[in-house]
Design a protein around this motif. Structure first.
Motif, mmCIF file in Angstrom:
data_model
loop_
_atom_site.group_PDB
_atom_site.id
_atom_site.type_symbol
_atom_site.label_atom_id
_atom_site.label_comp_id
_atom_site.label_asym_id
_atom_site.label_seq_id
_atom_site.Cartn_x
_atom_site.Cartn_y
_atom_site.Cartn_z
ATOM 1 N N ALA A 198 0.863 -1.191 0.000
ATOM 2 C CA ALA A 198 0.000 0.000 0.000
ATOM 3 C C ALA A 198 0.894 1.234 0.000
ATOM 4 O O ALA A 198 1.989 1.211 0.560
ATOM 5 C CB ALA A 198 -0.890 -0.011 1.242
ATOM 6 N N THR A 199 0.440 2.315 -0.611
ATOM 7 C CA THR A 199 1.223 3.551 -0.514
ATOM 8 C C THR A 199 1.178 4.020 0.950
ATOM 9 O O THR A 199 0.273 3.638 1.703
ATOM 10 C CB THR A 199 0.647 4.663 -1.407
ATOM 11 N N GLN A 202 -2.177 5.503 1.544
ATOM 12 C CA GLN A 202 -3.276 4.515 1.672
ATOM 13 C C GLN A 202 -3.246 3.879 3.054
ATOM 14 O O GLN A 202 -4.277 3.737 3.711
ATOM 15 C CB GLN A 202 -3.118 3.415 0.610
ATOM 16 N N ALA A 203 -2.042 3.486 3.492
ATOM 17 C CA ALA A 203 -1.930 2.826 4.797
ATOM 18 C C ALA A 203 -2.294 3.810 5.912
ATOM 19 O O ALA A 203 -3.118 3.497 6.774
ATOM 20 C CB ALA A 203 -0.513 2.286 4.991
ATOM 21 N N GLN A 204 -1.715 5.002 5.876
ATOM 22 C CA GLN A 204 -1.980 5.994 6.921
ATOM 23 C C GLN A 204 -3.486 6.314 7.007
ATOM 24 O O GLN A 204 -4.039 6.417 8.092
ATOM 25 C CB GLN A 204 -1.151 7.267 6.679
ATOM 26 N N ASP A 205 -4.142 6.444 5.851
ATOM 27 C CA ASP A 205 -5.577 6.781 5.863
ATOM 28 C C ASP A 205 -6.388 5.711 6.600
ATOM 29 O O ASP A 205 -7.263 6.035 7.410
ATOM 30 C CB ASP A 205 -6.109 6.917 4.428
ATOM 31 N N VAL A 206 -6.092 4.443 6.321
ATOM 32 C CA VAL A 206 -6.870 3.382 6.984
ATOM 33 C C VAL A 206 -6.500 3.313 8.464
ATOM 34 O O VAL A 206 -7.370 3.144 9.334
ATOM 35 C CB VAL A 206 -6.678 2.011 6.287
ATOM 36 N N HIS A 207 -5.219 3.490 8.781
ATOM 37 C CA HIS A 207 -4.807 3.482 10.192
ATOM 38 C C HIS A 207 -5.504 4.615 10.961
ATOM 39 O O HIS A 207 -5.955 4.419 12.095
ATOM 40 C CB HIS A 207 -3.286 3.619 10.307
ATOM 41 N N ALA A 208 -5.600 5.775 10.327
ATOM 42 C CA ALA A 208 -6.270 6.907 10.993
ATOM 43 C C ALA A 208 -7.747 6.582 11.195
ATOM 44 O O ALA A 208 -8.333 6.902 12.243
ATOM 45 C CB ALA A 208 -6.097 8.178 10.162
ATOM 46 N N ALA A 209 -8.350 5.914 10.205
ATOM 47 C CA ALA A 209 -9.775 5.544 10.346
ATOM 48 C C ALA A 209 -9.937 4.532 11.485
ATOM 49 O O ALA A 209 -10.910 4.610 12.256
ATOM 50 C CB ALA A 209 -10.283 4.960 9.029
ATOM 51 N N ILE A 210 -9.006 3.606 11.614
ATOM 52 C CA ILE A 210 -9.092 2.613 12.707
ATOM 53 C C ILE A 210 -8.933 3.331 14.051
ATOM 54 O O ILE A 210 -9.674 3.073 15.010
ATOM 55 C CB ILE A 210 -8.017 1.511 12.537
ATOM 56 N N ARG A 211 -7.985 4.278 14.117
ATOM 57 C CA ARG A 211 -7.787 4.987 15.390
ATOM 58 C C ARG A 211 -9.031 5.822 15.738
ATOM 59 O O ARG A 211 -9.450 5.894 16.889
ATOM 60 C CB ARG A 211 -6.528 5.863 15.357
ATOM 61 N N GLY A 232 1.682 -6.212 4.678
ATOM 62 C CA GLY A 232 1.427 -6.395 3.250
ATOM 63 C C GLY A 232 2.639 -5.968 2.458
ATOM 64 O O GLY A 232 2.835 -4.788 2.194
ATOM 65 N N SER A 233 3.519 -6.960 2.149
ATOM 66 C CA SER A 233 4.722 -6.716 1.329
ATOM 67 C C SER A 233 5.662 -5.675 1.926
ATOM 68 O O SER A 233 6.307 -4.919 1.190
ATOM 69 C CB SER A 233 4.321 -6.350 -0.107
ATOM 70 N N VAL A 234 5.733 -5.632 3.255
ATOM 71 C CA VAL A 234 6.719 -4.743 3.890
ATOM 72 C C VAL A 234 8.106 -5.348 3.666
ATOM 73 O O VAL A 234 8.305 -6.552 3.791
ATOM 74 C CB VAL A 234 6.444 -4.614 5.410
ATOM 75 N N ASN A 235 9.063 -4.494 3.320
ATOM 76 C CA ASN A 235 10.451 -4.955 3.190
ATOM 77 C C ASN A 235 11.395 -3.873 3.708
ATOM 78 O O ASN A 235 10.944 -2.816 4.179
ATOM 79 C CB ASN A 235 10.777 -5.374 1.742
ATOM 80 N N CYS A 239 9.954 0.094 4.461
ATOM 81 C CA CYS A 239 9.531 0.227 5.864
ATOM 82 C C CYS A 239 9.813 1.620 6.447
ATOM 83 O O CYS A 239 9.055 2.110 7.289
ATOM 84 C CB CYS A 239 10.189 -0.856 6.720
ATOM 85 N N GLY A 240 10.888 2.268 5.988
ATOM 86 C CA GLY A 240 11.273 3.557 6.569
ATOM 87 C C GLY A 240 10.181 4.604 6.411
ATOM 88 O O GLY A 240 9.749 5.231 7.384
ATOM 89 N N GLU A 241 9.701 4.777 5.195
ATOM 90 C CA GLU A 241 8.664 5.800 4.931
ATOM 91 C C GLU A 241 7.371 5.452 5.667
ATOM 92 O O GLU A 241 6.737 6.312 6.268
ATOM 93 C CB GLU A 241 8.388 5.903 3.427
ATOM 94 N N LEU A 242 6.996 4.169 5.607
ATOM 95 C CA LEU A 242 5.760 3.754 6.286
ATOM 96 C C LEU A 242 5.852 4.049 7.782
ATOM 97 O O LEU A 242 4.898 4.527 8.401
ATOM 98 C CB LEU A 242 5.509 2.253 6.063
ATOM 99 N N SER A 243 7.029 3.799 8.350
ATOM 100 C CA SER A 243 7.174 3.946 9.813
ATOM 101 C C SER A 243 7.062 5.405 10.264
ATOM 102 O O SER A 243 6.842 5.671 11.444
ATOM 103 C CB SER A 243 8.508 3.366 10.280
ATOM 104 N N LYS A 244 7.201 6.342 9.324
ATOM 105 C CA LYS A 244 7.122 7.767 9.716
ATOM 106 C C LYS A 244 5.678 8.259 9.816
ATOM 107 O O LYS A 244 5.431 9.375 10.269
ATOM 108 C CB LYS A 244 7.858 8.613 8.670
ATOM 109 N N GLN A 245 4.736 7.461 9.358
ATOM 110 C CA GLN A 245 3.330 7.902 9.405
ATOM 111 C C GLN A 245 2.841 7.918 10.850
ATOM 112 O O GLN A 245 3.146 7.006 11.620
ATOM 113 C CB GLN A 245 2.459 6.960 8.567
#
Ligand code: PEP
Length: 270
Positions: A198-199, A202-211, A232-235, A239-245
């Motif tokens: 996920a971009t 995309q990931a941040q938006d769903v995480h924010a909705a869950i929170r 989902g296909s984290v490598n 991972c670096g960019e995703l982890s900053k969300q």
């Protein structure tokens, strides 16, 4: 409250790839097992790699080998890394052929389980209600749970992602009141094992909705304290960019948890 970053490794029933084999014996053992999935040799090799690695102490790490290797993993793995089953039953010990009970996991010093992984939902037919019931039973009897949710590609394309995840969360809420032992893993099915991550948006938006759901449906405390992982296909590259969300508190990693690069994912915030 700061949420402790969490990285889970879901081995499924697969073998490791690309690990360095330090001894000729191990090399021979590995070759012997090369074409088999999830062997004791491959699990030992992953554990050895993690035991020898320097891991960011501010990250909670939990790995989930196939059920047959849970005890071996717990015995060999350094104590600061947790071990999770990939599934557990929601009844006490009894006449339930083929199942593993919560008390057997606790007796074997396994403190965690994954529940509701999409492979169990889609291949093994586990419904939202079954997953919620298993989660409630596991928590009430002493386990912590990586509870998975997520939408199919069809559902995403129909703009139903938040609706699907909310339905899964609502089913869980109907069964539990203690959220302190749950880590939520948002895993879009179309991103699992596909190489199609996920971009970050995309990931941040769903995480924010869950929170936001946690805040309105449960409590401010649950929204503040519950860790929400992306899977989902984290490598090691994405991972670096995703982890900053702001709402991504870690990862549930499948394929890459079998590789030496899992250590880079654990250390991605350093
Ligand atoms: C998983 O199985 O939970 C998963 C996220 O797999 P992968 O990282 O291989 O996509």
């Amino acid at each position: 409250m700061a949420r402790k970053f969490f990285v889970g490794g879901n081995f499924k029933i697969r073998k490791q790839e690309g690990l360095h084999d330090p001894t000729p014996e191990r090399h021979a053992e590995k070759n012997h097992n090369t074409h088999r999935n999830g062997t004791s040799a491959s699990v030992k090799s992953i554990v050895e790699n993690l035991n020898n690695a320097t891991l960011d102490p501010s990250v909670e790490v939990v790995i989930s080998p196939p059920a047959l290797y849970l005890i071996l993993t717990r015995e060999l793995l350094k104590g600061e890394i947790g071990v999770a089953a990939q599934n557990v039953f929601d009844k006490p010990n009894g006449a339930f052929t083929g199942e593993i009970s919560v008390s057997q996991l606790i007796d074997s010093k396994i403190d965690w389980t994954i529940l509701g992984h999409s492979e169990r939902r889609t291949i093994l037919g586990e419904s939202d209600t079954t997953v919620a019931s298993k989660t409630a039973y596991a928590i009430a009897n002493g386990l912590s749970v990586m509870w998975c949710c997520g939408e199919s590609l069809e559902e995403r394309e129909a703009d139903k992602t938040v609706e699907v995840v909310t339905k899964q969360l609502d089913a869980l809420k109907a069964e539990i009141s203690d959220w302190s032992k749950i880590v939520i893993a948002y895993e879009p099915i179309w991103a699992i094992g596909t190489g199609k991550v996920a971009t970050t948006q995309q990931a941040q938006d769903v995480h924010a909705a869950i929170r936001n759901w946690l805040k309105t449906a449960v409590s401010d405390k649950a929204a503040d304290e519950t860790r929400i992982l992306y899977g989902g296909s984290v490598n090691e590259k994405n991972c670096g960019e995703l982890s900053k969300q702001p709402d991504i508190d870690g990862f549930l990693v499948g394929g890459a948890s079998l590789k030496p690069a899992f250590v880079d994912i654990i250390n991605c915030q350093q």
